[in-house]
Design a protein around this motif. Structure first.
Motif, PDB file in Angstrom:
ATOM      1  N   SER A 231     -23.993  65.216  94.316  1.00  0.00           N
ATOM      2  CA  SER A 231     -24.014  63.755  94.435  1.00  0.00           C
ATOM      3  C   SER A 231     -25.398  63.195  94.166  1.00  0.00           C
ATOM      4  CB  SER A 231     -23.548  63.337  95.840  1.00  0.00           C
ATOM      5  OG  SER A 231     -22.208  63.724  96.052  1.00  0.00           O
ATOM      6  N   ALA A 232     -26.422  63.884  94.700  1.00  0.00           N
ATOM      7  CA  ALA A 232     -27.799  63.431  94.477  1.00  0.00           C
ATOM      8  C   ALA A 232     -28.175  63.558  93.004  1.00  0.00           C
ATOM      9  CB  ALA A 232     -28.762  64.231  95.352  1.00  0.00           C
ATOM     10  N   MET A 233     -27.775  64.674  92.390  1.00  0.00           N
ATOM     11  CA  MET A 233     -28.138  64.918  90.995  1.00  0.00           C
ATOM     12  C   MET A 233     -27.369  64.014  90.040  1.00  0.00           C
ATOM     13  SD  MET A 233     -28.446  69.087  91.135  1.00  0.00           S
ATOM     14  CE  MET A 233     -29.405  69.300  89.639  1.00  0.00           C
ATOM     15  N   LEU A 234     -26.208  63.553  90.469  1.00  0.00           N
ATOM     16  CA  LEU A 234     -25.389  62.679  89.642  1.00  0.00           C
ATOM     17  C   LEU A 234     -26.115  61.376  89.310  1.00  0.00           C
ATOM     18  CD1 LEU A 234     -22.568  62.507  88.362  1.00  0.00           C
ATOM     19  CD2 LEU A 234     -21.741  61.509  90.493  1.00  0.00           C
ATOM     20  N   ASN A 235     -26.978  60.936  90.229  1.00  0.00           N
ATOM     21  CA  ASN A 235     -27.714  59.682  90.032  1.00  0.00           C
ATOM     22  C   ASN A 235     -29.162  59.913  89.607  1.00  0.00           C
ATOM     23  OD1 ASN A 235     -25.647  57.721  90.832  1.00  0.00           O
ATOM     24  ND2 ASN A 235     -25.783  58.705  92.826  1.00  0.00           N
ATOM     25  N   ALA A 236     -29.510  61.168  89.304  1.00  0.00           N
ATOM     26  CA  ALA A 236     -30.869  61.497  88.893  1.00  0.00           C
ATOM     27  C   ALA A 236     -31.049  61.257  87.393  1.00  0.00           C
ATOM     28  CB  ALA A 236     -31.171  62.956  89.237  1.00  0.00           C
ATOM     29  N   PRO A 237     -32.287  61.134  86.934  1.00  0.00           N
ATOM     30  CA  PRO A 237     -32.550  60.847  85.513  1.00  0.00           C
ATOM     31  C   PRO A 237     -31.977  61.895  84.558  1.00  0.00           C
ATOM     32  CG  PRO A 237     -34.522  60.487  86.832  1.00  0.00           C
ATOM     33  CD  PRO A 237     -33.519  61.125  87.738  1.00  0.00           C
ATOM     34  N   GLU A 238     -31.988  63.170  84.966  1.00  0.00           N
ATOM     35  CA  GLU A 238     -31.495  64.219  84.074  1.00  0.00           C
ATOM     36  C   GLU A 238     -30.021  64.021  83.732  1.00  0.00           C
ATOM     37  OE1 GLU A 238     -34.829  66.174  86.494  1.00  0.00           O
ATOM     38  OE2 GLU A 238     -33.284  64.648  86.782  1.00  0.00           O
ATOM     39  N   ALA A 239     -29.203  63.736  84.751  1.00  0.00           N
ATOM     40  CA  ALA A 239     -27.779  63.516  84.511  1.00  0.00           C
ATOM     41  C   ALA A 239     -27.552  62.262  83.677  1.00  0.00           C
ATOM     42  CB  ALA A 239     -27.030  63.416  85.840  1.00  0.00           C
ATOM     43  N   LYS A 240     -28.322  61.213  83.957  1.00  0.00           N
ATOM     44  CA  LYS A 240     -28.179  59.982  83.181  1.00  0.00           C
ATOM     45  C   LYS A 240     -28.489  60.232  81.707  1.00  0.00           C
ATOM     46  CE  LYS A 240     -29.039  56.866  87.067  1.00  0.00           C
ATOM     47  NZ  LYS A 240     -29.956  55.896  87.689  1.00  0.00           N
ATOM     48  N   GLU A 241     -29.518  61.045  81.440  1.00  0.00           N
ATOM     49  CA  GLU A 241     -29.857  61.407  80.064  1.00  0.00           C
ATOM     50  C   GLU A 241     -28.732  62.226  79.434  1.00  0.00           C
ATOM     51  OE1 GLU A 241     -31.582  62.672  76.413  1.00  0.00           O
ATOM     52  OE2 GLU A 241     -31.730  60.869  77.637  1.00  0.00           O
ATOM     53  N   ALA A 242     -28.174  63.171  80.185  1.00  0.00           N
ATOM     54  CA  ALA A 242     -27.109  64.020  79.651  1.00  0.00           C
ATOM     55  C   ALA A 242     -25.864  63.211  79.303  1.00  0.00           C
ATOM     56  CB  ALA A 242     -26.754  65.106  80.674  1.00  0.00           C
ATOM     57  N   PHE A 247     -22.320  60.298  75.230  1.00  0.00           N
ATOM     58  CA  PHE A 247     -21.665  59.116  74.672  1.00  0.00           C
ATOM     59  C   PHE A 247     -22.283  58.706  73.335  1.00  0.00           C
ATOM     60  CE2 PHE A 247     -20.520  58.417  79.265  1.00  0.00           C
ATOM     61  CZ  PHE A 247     -19.151  58.570  79.087  1.00  0.00           C
ATOM     62  N   GLN A 248     -23.568  59.021  73.158  1.00  0.00           N
ATOM     63  CA  GLN A 248     -24.243  58.696  71.894  1.00  0.00           C
ATOM     64  C   GLN A 248     -24.104  59.819  70.865  1.00  0.00           C
ATOM     65  OE1 GLN A 248     -28.275  57.785  73.093  1.00  0.00           O
ATOM     66  NE2 GLN A 248     -27.724  55.748  73.882  1.00  0.00           N
ATOM     67  N   LYS A 249     -23.427  60.895  71.262  1.00  0.00           N
ATOM     68  CA  LYS A 249     -23.162  62.053  70.395  1.00  0.00           C
ATOM     69  C   LYS A 249     -24.443  62.658  69.835  1.00  0.00           C
ATOM     70  CE  LYS A 249     -18.523  60.475  69.220  1.00  0.00           C
ATOM     71  NZ  LYS A 249     -17.544  60.116  68.168  1.00  0.00           N
ATOM     72  N   ARG A 250     -25.382  62.891  70.759  1.00  0.00           N
ATOM     73  CA  ARG A 250     -26.631  63.542  70.388  1.00  0.00           C
ATOM     74  C   ARG A 250     -26.964  64.608  71.417  1.00  0.00           C
ATOM     75  NH1 ARG A 250     -30.480  61.872  73.974  1.00  0.00           N
ATOM     76  NH2 ARG A 250     -30.172  59.838  74.974  1.00  0.00           N
ATOM     77  N   LYS A 251     -27.950  65.430  71.109  1.00  0.00           N
ATOM     78  CA  LYS A 251     -28.386  66.466  72.040  1.00  0.00           C
ATOM     79  C   LYS A 251     -29.315  65.849  73.080  1.00  0.00           C
ATOM     80  CE  LYS A 251     -30.356  71.115  72.121  1.00  0.00           C
ATOM     81  NZ  LYS A 251     -30.909  72.219  71.287  1.00  0.00           N
ATOM     82  N   PRO A 252     -29.089  66.133  74.364  1.00  0.00           N
ATOM     83  CA  PRO A 252     -29.969  65.540  75.387  1.00  0.00           C
ATOM     84  C   PRO A 252     -31.373  66.137  75.326  1.00  0.00           C
ATOM     85  CG  PRO A 252     -28.473  67.126  76.396  1.00  0.00           C
ATOM     86  CD  PRO A 252     -28.020  66.952  74.962  1.00  0.00           C
ATOM     87  N   ASP A 253     -32.348  65.350  75.742  1.00  0.00           N
ATOM     88  CA  ASP A 253     -33.746  65.788  75.777  1.00  0.00           C
ATOM     89  C   ASP A 253     -34.213  65.845  77.220  1.00  0.00           C
ATOM     90  OD1 ASP A 253     -36.404  66.342  75.436  1.00  0.00           O
ATOM     91  OD2 ASP A 253     -36.931  64.357  74.672  1.00  0.00           O
ATOM     92  N   PHE A 254     -34.303  67.071  77.754  1.00  0.00           N
ATOM     93  CA  PHE A 254     -34.730  67.250  79.148  1.00  0.00           C
ATOM     94  C   PHE A 254     -36.212  67.569  79.263  1.00  0.00           C
ATOM     95  CE2 PHE A 254     -30.139  68.670  79.381  1.00  0.00           C
ATOM     96  CZ  PHE A 254     -29.680  67.553  80.051  1.00  0.00           C
ATOM     97  N   SER A 255     -36.924  67.583  78.160  1.00  0.00           N
ATOM     98  CA  SER A 255     -38.348  67.977  78.180  1.00  0.00           C
ATOM     99  C   SER A 255     -39.205  66.986  78.959  1.00  0.00           C
ATOM    100  CB  SER A 255     -38.866  68.115  76.748  1.00  0.00           C
ATOM    101  OG  SER A 255     -38.817  66.869  76.074  1.00  0.00           O
TER     102      SER A 255
END
Length: 258
Positions: A231-242, A247-255
């Motif tokens: 639940s905490a990670m669901l609202n974190a920046p990493e999940a939002k980026e993923a 939805f944008q059909k691109r590879k996420p950037d976690f760097s």
């Protein structure tokens, strides 16, 4: 209907029936399955449960649009969302549960198998738990159950990398009972369910209870622990980026994240 249920000869069959969306699961579908499992628990005519999908796909996992729409309510501390109700009902089922899987079983599609008693795969089955790829963590006690079944190193590889693995590898790891040609999968699983339904129900329930021991309670505890992280990670920046990348059909950037 997106979930089909059918009772016949002592067997409750639960069938994912949303092929146009790759059987992606919505909260309404989880609720329907939770209700079916709870009803089956008190229905003396149900002696075995079979969960299956379509020949081309078991389930693509959560419907991400529906999932994100309900993300806020899923993260509420006091909420008991339909997905949690479904997995809790599966964990607590006193009746034998068989899964027949063909095609992809993504995310919770693989997680739910860990709560079944017997698992049969078609040769075209492909399993995956891509939680880390979505900036999330394991769910519904998969961090505990999977390593108990296949060992820590194999579980670490599948859960940390989140990469798909074949039916043959799942069998070699001892995760599933049998791999069959696609056309033989459902008849074989139905045959196994019929065997269970023909045996004394009290004996099957006692056997399952003795084999499980205190595991259902331990699983519930682990589910609650994982849910806090999830639940905490669901609202974190990493999940939002993923999710945005999906939805944008691109590879996420976690760097950009530590």
């Amino acid at each position: 209907m997106d979930i089909l249920t059918h009772k016949e000869n002592g067997i409750l069959t639960i069938n994912f029936n949303r092929p146009e969306k790759k059987n992606a699961i919505t909260q309404a579908m989880y609720q329907a399955m939770a209700d079916a499992l709870r009803d089956a628990e008190t229905d003396v005519t149900v002696r075995a449960i079979l969960i299956t999908g379509k020949p081309e796909i078991f389930t693509a996992g959560n419907d991400l649009e529906d999932f994100m729409k309900n993300a806020r309510s899923l993260a509420e501390p006091e909420a008991v969302p339909p997905v949690y109700q479904f997995m809790q009902a599966l964990n607590e089922s006193g009746k034998p549960v068989i899964a027949a899987v063909s095609g992809a079983a993504v995310g919770i599609g693989t997680t739910l198998l860990m709560h079944c008693d017997m698992i049969y795969l078609a040769e075209n089955a492909k399993l995956s738990m891509p939680f880390t790829q979505l900036g999330l963590c394991p769910e519904f006690a998969s961090s505990m159950i999977f390593q108990q079944i296949v060992g820590y190193q194999r579980a670490a590889e599948k859960l940390m990398l989140g990469e798909a693995f074949s039916a043959a590898e799942a069998f070699e790891m001892g995760f599933v009972n049998k791999v069959l040609p696609l056309e033989e999968l459902l008849p074989y699983a139905q045959q196994q369910a019929a065997k269970l339904a023909a045996l004394p129900a009290a004996s099957i329930r006692a056997t399952k209870r003795l084999m499980k021991g205190n595991q259902p309670a331990a699983i519930s505890t682990k589910m609650a622990e994982e849910n806090k992280y999830f639940s905490a990670m669901l609202n974190a920046p990493e999940a939002k980026e993923a999710f945005m990348a999906f939805f944008q059909k691109r590879k996420p950037d976690f760097s950009q994240f530590n």
